[in-house]
Design a protein around this motif. Structure first.
Motif, PDB file in Angstrom:
ATOM      1  N   ALA A 100      36.448  49.979  49.331  1.00  0.00           N
ATOM      2  CA  ALA A 100      35.818  48.762  49.076  1.00  0.00           C
ATOM      3  C   ALA A 100      36.651  47.830  48.278  1.00  0.00           C
ATOM      4  O   ALA A 100      37.316  47.777  47.754  1.00  0.00           O
ATOM      5  CB  ALA A 100      34.666  48.971  48.841  1.00  0.00           C
ATOM      6  N   GLY A 101      36.360  46.225  47.976  1.00  0.00           N
ATOM      7  CA  GLY A 101      36.608  45.753  47.463  1.00  0.00           C
ATOM      8  C   GLY A 101      37.438  44.684  47.477  1.00  0.00           C
ATOM      9  O   GLY A 101      38.126  44.089  46.534  1.00  0.00           O
ATOM     10  N   VAL A 102      38.580  44.806  48.783  1.00  0.00           N
ATOM     11  CA  VAL A 102      39.564  44.405  49.233  1.00  0.00           C
ATOM     12  C   VAL A 102      38.889  42.385  49.487  1.00  0.00           C
ATOM     13  O   VAL A 102      40.401  42.038  48.839  1.00  0.00           O
ATOM     14  CB  VAL A 102      40.586  44.991  50.098  1.00  0.00           C
ATOM     15  CG1 VAL A 102      41.566  44.474  50.467  1.00  0.00           C
ATOM     16  CG2 VAL A 102      40.411  46.452  50.466  1.00  0.00           C
ATOM     17  N   ALA A 103      38.081  42.311  50.035  1.00  0.00           N
ATOM     18  CA  ALA A 103      37.326  40.775  50.096  1.00  0.00           C
ATOM     19  C   ALA A 103      37.374  40.163  49.176  1.00  0.00           C
ATOM     20  O   ALA A 103      37.642  39.387  48.181  1.00  0.00           O
ATOM     21  CB  ALA A 103      36.772  41.709  51.397  1.00  0.00           C
ATOM     22  N   ASN A 104      36.923  40.775  48.147  1.00  0.00           N
ATOM     23  CA  ASN A 104      36.677  40.339  47.048  1.00  0.00           C
ATOM     24  C   ASN A 104      37.503  39.867  46.097  1.00  0.00           C
ATOM     25  O   ASN A 104      37.692  38.904  45.621  1.00  0.00           O
ATOM     26  CB  ASN A 104      35.634  41.237  45.536  1.00  0.00           C
ATOM     27  CG  ASN A 104      34.865  41.834  46.689  1.00  0.00           C
ATOM     28  OD1 ASN A 104      34.491  41.916  48.132  1.00  0.00           O
ATOM     29  ND2 ASN A 104      33.937  42.960  45.908  1.00  0.00           N
ATOM     30  N   ARG A 105      38.974  41.147  46.136  1.00  0.00           N
ATOM     31  CA  ARG A 105      39.727  40.120  45.500  1.00  0.00           C
ATOM     32  C   ARG A 105      40.604  39.307  45.881  1.00  0.00           C
ATOM     33  O   ARG A 105      41.424  38.304  45.371  1.00  0.00           O
ATOM     34  CB  ARG A 105      40.815  41.723  45.082  1.00  0.00           C
ATOM     35  CG  ARG A 105      40.572  43.030  44.530  1.00  0.00           C
ATOM     36  CD  ARG A 105      41.301  44.158  44.627  1.00  0.00           C
ATOM     37  NE  ARG A 105      42.410  43.397  44.447  1.00  0.00           N
ATOM     38  CZ  ARG A 105      43.711  44.418  44.791  1.00  0.00           C
ATOM     39  NH1 ARG A 105      43.805  45.833  44.960  1.00  0.00           N
ATOM     40  NH2 ARG A 105      44.771  44.353  43.895  1.00  0.00           N
ATOM     41  N   MET A 106      40.458  39.287  47.152  1.00  0.00           N
ATOM     42  CA  MET A 106      41.494  38.261  48.117  1.00  0.00           C
ATOM     43  C   MET A 106      40.147  36.828  47.497  1.00  0.00           C
ATOM     44  O   MET A 106      41.219  36.111  47.809  1.00  0.00           O
ATOM     45  CB  MET A 106      41.507  38.638  49.510  1.00  0.00           C
ATOM     46  CG  MET A 106      41.683  37.667  50.684  1.00  0.00           C
ATOM     47  SD  MET A 106      41.926  38.370  51.963  1.00  0.00           S
ATOM     48  CE  MET A 106      43.425  36.468  53.002  1.00  0.00           C
ATOM     49  N   PHE A 107      39.084  36.657  47.724  1.00  0.00           N
ATOM     50  CA  PHE A 107      38.743  35.828  47.886  1.00  0.00           C
ATOM     51  C   PHE A 107      38.722  35.554  46.228  1.00  0.00           C
ATOM     52  O   PHE A 107      38.386  34.740  45.874  1.00  0.00           O
ATOM     53  CB  PHE A 107      37.232  35.957  48.240  1.00  0.00           C
ATOM     54  CG  PHE A 107      36.596  36.632  49.564  1.00  0.00           C
ATOM     55  CD1 PHE A 107      37.500  36.349  50.361  1.00  0.00           C
ATOM     56  CD2 PHE A 107      35.794  37.067  49.953  1.00  0.00           C
ATOM     57  CE1 PHE A 107      37.421  36.212  51.755  1.00  0.00           C
ATOM     58  CE2 PHE A 107      35.227  37.489  50.768  1.00  0.00           C
ATOM     59  CZ  PHE A 107      36.324  36.793  51.778  1.00  0.00           C
ATOM     60  N   ARG A 108      38.245  36.007  45.295  1.00  0.00           N
ATOM     61  CA  ARG A 108      38.627  35.757  44.015  1.00  0.00           C
ATOM     62  C   ARG A 108      40.125  34.796  43.468  1.00  0.00           C
ATOM     63  O   ARG A 108      39.909  34.118  42.850  1.00  0.00           O
ATOM     64  CB  ARG A 108      38.063  37.231  42.932  1.00  0.00           C
ATOM     65  CG  ARG A 108      38.549  37.043  41.430  1.00  0.00           C
ATOM     66  CD  ARG A 108      37.912  35.247  41.313  1.00  0.00           C
ATOM     67  NE  ARG A 108      36.497  35.793  40.903  1.00  0.00           N
ATOM     68  CZ  ARG A 108      36.065  34.416  41.190  1.00  0.00           C
ATOM     69  NH1 ARG A 108      36.046  33.942  40.565  1.00  0.00           N
ATOM     70  NH2 ARG A 108      34.208  34.850  41.135  1.00  0.00           N
ATOM     71  N   VAL A 109      41.023  35.592  44.005  1.00  0.00           N
ATOM     72  CA  VAL A 109      42.142  35.143  43.624  1.00  0.00           C
ATOM     73  C   VAL A 109      43.128  33.666  43.983  1.00  0.00           C
ATOM     74  O   VAL A 109      43.309  33.030  43.561  1.00  0.00           O
ATOM     75  CB  VAL A 109      43.392  36.105  44.012  1.00  0.00           C
ATOM     76  CG1 VAL A 109      42.837  36.824  42.443  1.00  0.00           C
ATOM     77  CG2 VAL A 109      43.625  36.223  45.632  1.00  0.00           C
ATOM     78  N   LEU A 110      41.792  33.335  45.103  1.00  0.00           N
ATOM     79  CA  LEU A 110      42.141  32.202  45.875  1.00  0.00           C
ATOM     80  C   LEU A 110      41.324  31.313  45.279  1.00  0.00           C
ATOM     81  O   LEU A 110      41.603  30.252  44.649  1.00  0.00           O
ATOM     82  CB  LEU A 110      41.829  32.313  47.399  1.00  0.00           C
ATOM     83  CG  LEU A 110      42.459  33.633  48.544  1.00  0.00           C
ATOM     84  CD1 LEU A 110      41.833  33.451  49.780  1.00  0.00           C
ATOM     85  CD2 LEU A 110      44.021  32.490  48.377  1.00  0.00           C
ATOM     86  N   ALA A 111      39.843  32.070  44.274  1.00  0.00           N
ATOM     87  CA  ALA A 111      38.867  30.964  44.122  1.00  0.00           C
ATOM     88  C   ALA A 111      39.689  30.452  42.799  1.00  0.00           C
ATOM     89  O   ALA A 111      39.269  29.509  42.591  1.00  0.00           O
ATOM     90  CB  ALA A 111      37.530  31.517  43.308  1.00  0.00           C
ATOM     91  N   ASP A 112      40.289  31.203  42.328  1.00  0.00           N
ATOM     92  CA  ASP A 112      41.051  31.396  40.705  1.00  0.00           C
ATOM     93  C   ASP A 112      41.688  29.582  40.676  1.00  0.00           C
ATOM     94  O   ASP A 112      41.891  29.266  39.909  1.00  0.00           O
ATOM     95  CB  ASP A 112      41.140  32.208  39.911  1.00  0.00           C
ATOM     96  CG  ASP A 112      40.374  33.300  39.527  1.00  0.00           C
ATOM     97  OD1 ASP A 112      39.278  32.645  40.046  1.00  0.00           O
ATOM     98  OD2 ASP A 112      40.239  34.438  39.166  1.00  0.00           O
ATOM     99  N   ALA A 113      42.942  30.347  42.503  1.00  0.00           N
ATOM    100  CA  ALA A 113      43.716  28.941  42.338  1.00  0.00           C
ATOM    101  C   ALA A 113      43.099  27.382  42.506  1.00  0.00           C
ATOM    102  O   ALA A 113      43.608  26.810  43.562  1.00  0.00           O
ATOM    103  CB  ALA A 113      44.655  29.752  43.213  1.00  0.00           C
TER     104      ALA A 113
END
Length: 594
Positions: free
Chosen positions: A352-365
């Motif tokens: 679990a949580g792979v999509a969260n990580r991907m969305f978060r780093v893109l948002a931070d960028a």
């Protein structure tokens, strides 16, 4: 005695020096006690030269004659390779596809393999010869020469390895192996020691040009270990096998598809058959459709977005505009300034949580997501083309794909043993109906999930990341995620969860809708997810259309869609699940039996 198939691409046999180098690799394997079959492509840019020559003679040359012409490139290569083997003091015999007995259908320039005779090759191998086979070509029932299309020599090599029961198929090329992403785009890309067939199918479809999808489909269908290696060095290369055992890697690769276009159909009736009416004319014109996003209905209408290569966008719009008008919907302006960025990994099916990580780093960028679609082992997002490279680098770094270390890489005895016990009966059956026939592994009904939609969410960086982080904090496992496009500022997000976790997910969604100023949330406790999985889903493009057609004929409405290289998932009403399963099993009965 073990048997090895070695394939050498055009750049690996581009001149006499490289031909001799390839011959020495084959001889070395022969000296180590292996029987050796070489598969050879045309020299260097020879095929391109022949295509240009044909164009000078005829703007639209007949496909049959193009096959006759292009097949000569490999014939030159195999003859020269046999001479090189002879010059090194060993016996080599060159064979065209016809001389081997590679039988294909009659689809000139893109033929599929039906069957391969092994008698002549086995006899020559038993006499101590190194067999040099012409890649890319075969012969149909009328004795016409045919060619296999893009990646044809790879397909030939893996197919020969399958029917001969080879221990492995070595693909020699001008790169070291398979990388975490295209090293020409990101210099920090790393060599991947091992990757599974499904991951490689996804990466191949996303533009990883090392191998073509059809050859990987052969490898998976017949359990052929594929070793991608450099023809210029003796590095460890990359192995493509059934179970990559990547030591805890959740994501094994990232990819960028730069020149995409997004077509959005707005406010069409949310009734059975709508999606079929839209996509059938596109399929009939053989326009390549990639991401398909359909969200749940709003006031009995739904919106559907999909991507096509930018060069095919105008044609796609032209063939559906009348259908959309008849349905009472509208076409949004085509967005030709988008790129698709994807993360692929077998591990994400269980963690679990792979999509969260991907969305978060893109948002931070500061990168906004136009469309989101997920499958069991792939997450793809559509972003503005100006942000595409930054998005790829961000994802690549987040999952530590720039920190993979090279290591020794050999096929394990267990992988060879698995091929021996499971593949030969499959080969015998498929030699009758066609070795490249679509094979459906399973059609599955999942009645355990619920669906939540947050309607008209402001489409700005960080909202998807924040939403799914809050859901993860509640311990809720999310399966499918779809973010669809309404207009430049507004989107809908739909996701599925286990039914017993619905209330926790709804609570998060309600809080999020207040925080973001969304119009409403909608949820359904009972949905049915139908999944068709198999081998050949990409090269046989009718699986999704066949699924849509079967469900439409049964009066079953499709609420959500996600597609990948190995699976088509559709969500329907919970009451329609069992009937939908029966429809799909009937529609694909022949492929299931094979």
């Amino acid at each position: 005695m073990s048997l090895v198939v070695q394939k050498f691409g055009g750049t690996s046999v581009a001149d006499s020096e490289k031909i001799l180098a390839a011959a020495r690799k084959a001889v070395r394997a022969h000296q180590h006690g292996h029987q050796v079959v070489m598969v050879v492509s045309a020299m260097g840019k020879n095929t391109d030269t022949l295509i240009s020559l044909a164009a000078e003679i005829n703007e639209k040359p007949p496909a049959r004659e193009m096959d006759m012409l292009l097949s000569t490139g490999e014939q030159v290569s195999v003859a020269l390779m046999a001479m090189a083997i002879d010059s090194l003091g060993y016996k080599g015999v060159s064979l065209t596809g016809a001389q081997i007995g590679i039988k294909t259908d009659s689809s000139h320039t893109k033929a599929r393999i039906h069957s391969i005779s092994t008698d002549r090759m086995k006899a020559l191998l038993d006499e101590g010869n190194i067999v040099i086979a012409a890649g890319f070509q075969g012969i149909d029932d009328q004795f016409n020469i045919t060619t296999l299309g893009r990646g044809g020599s790879d397909t030939t090599a893996v197919a020969l390895a399958a029917v001969l029961g080879a221990d492995q198929c070595e693909i020699y090329t001008d790169v070291d192996g398979i990388y975490t992403t295209d090293p020409r785009v990101l210099p920090e890309a790393c060599l991947v020691p091992r990757v599974c067939y499904d991951e490689m199918l996804e990466l191949a479809s996303l533009g990883a040009g090392v191998m073509h999808s059809r050859s990987i489909e052969f490898g998976k269908k017949f359990n052929v270990p594929i070793h991608v290696r450099s023809s210029l060095s003796d590095g460890p290369g990359s192995l493509i096998v059934d179970d990559a055992d990547t030591a805890g890697m959740v994501v094994s690769g990232a990819a960028l598809t730069r020149d995409e276009a997004m077509v959005s159909v707005m406010d069409v009736p949310d009734v059975p058959g709508t999606i079929l009416k839209i996509f059938k004319p596109i399929a009939d014109r053989k326009i390549t459709v990639d991401m398909i996003v359909q969200n749940v209905s709003d006031d009995d209408t739904t919106s559907i977005s999909f991507t096509v290569p930018r060069g095919e966008a105008a044609e796609a719009v032209s063939v559906i505009k009348d259908v959309v008008a008849e349905l009472g919907g509208t076409l949004a302006p085509v967005n030709e300034n988008v790129s698709k960025v994807s993360a692929v990994g077998l591990g994400m099916a269980h963690e679990a949580g792979v999509a969260n990580r991907m969305f978060r780093v893109l948002a931070d960028a500061g990168i906004n997501l136009e469309i989101i679609t997920t499958s069991e082992i792939k997450i793809s997002v559509l972003v503005d083309r100006t942000n595409a490279l930054d998005a790829l680098r961000t994802i690549h770094g987040e999952f530590s794909l720039d920190k993979i270390e090279a290591q020794p890489n050999e096929v394990r005895p267990s992988e060879t043993a698995k091929r021996d016990v499971s593949a030969l009966d499959v080969i015998e059956r498929l030699q009758v109906i066609g070795m490249e026939a679509l094979t459906i592994d399973d059609i599955v009904l999942d009645n355990t999930q619920a669906r939540i939609t947050i309607c008209k969410i402001p489409n700005r960086p960080g909202l998807a990341a924040s939403l799914f982080e809050q859901i993860a904090d509640k311990g809720v496992f999310v399966d499918m995620i779809v973010q669809s496009f309404n207009n430049e500022q507004i989107a809908d997000i739909t996701f599925t969860v286990k039914r017993e976790q619905l209330q926790d997910a709804v609570a998060v969604a309600e809080e999020a809708s207040k925080e973001y100023g969304c119009e409403k949330i909608d949820f359904r406790e009972r949905i049915s997810k139908l999944s068709v999985s198999g081998i050949g889903m990409r090269s046989h493009t009718g699986v999704a259309m066949g699924s849509f057609e079967a469900l439409a004929e049964a009066g079953i409405n499709v609420e959500m869609i996600s597609t990948s290289e190995v699976r088509v998932n559709v969500v329907v009403d919970g009451d329609d699940g069992a009937r939908g399963l029966e429809c799909l099993q009937t529609r694909f009965a022949e492929e299931l039996e094979s």
